[in-house]
Scaffold this active site. Sequence first.
Site: not given
Length: 283
Positions: A181, A240
């Site tokens: 990611r 995050c």
Amino acid sequence: MTNPLTTLMSTKELFSLDCETVIFDCRFDLMTPETGQQEYDEGHIEDAIYVNLDEVMSSPITSTSGRHPLPSKESFAQFLRSCGVSENTQLVAYDNSAGLFAARFWWMCRWIGHESVAILEGGINAWKQQGGKVTTEAPNINQKGDLTVKESLESVVDVDDVIKASKLKDRIIADVRAAERFRGEVEPIDPVAGHVPNAKNIPLSDNYDAEGQFLSADQLQQIYRHKLGDYKAQDPILMCGSGVTACLSRFCIELAGLPPVSVYPGSWSEWIRDPNRGVETGN
């Protein structure tokens, strides 16, 4: 309270606690948000209170926010008071996701100045494996607590701080999402893939052993010393996808006995609200 537990609590310690305690069930699933409540209803630790990530540990999403914006400190404190939490209450949080959502609760309690909060090691699965009973009965909350918001034990940064750190490179920006990611190869949740320019990747998985248990304090210390260097307190910024998993890495830094770091609650899902902030892919 004497010797409050402030990081990990074993099931043995929970069995034998003899102080004023309130337990919180933090189970949740980002892809199917109703799952946590369903699992709680099917069986939870006796007297545990369910705390929903979307409804309690977040405020409504806005056009400029990330996916899990922080609520006001007072609204979170009010929820805790309604659960019977007072100044001297030991809080215990658990989930079934290796501490992932319990860590958001742990961090938020510290964010409003309450230090006596611990995460149950191994969560509800360890509890059941070691003989702990579960119930479907609703908890009995006898009285309202008197918890107040105090000076924060955590450092929070906003998007402007991250923009500055990205441009000046004077603070480490550590993105804890999975490596694929971070590199922008896949993005299962947010509409834009990649990472903040000049951020580095310290995947959440680095905190666990092959069995999914937290590494020892010494092992965690070695990892973060290697990745963050000899940093000054609160200088590194953890982020995050939406400000949830960064709290788990912040917890592990506390577990390691290292200086505290800052958290960017808006994280990637807030950053990409403005395309002018820039996106990098790859390593």
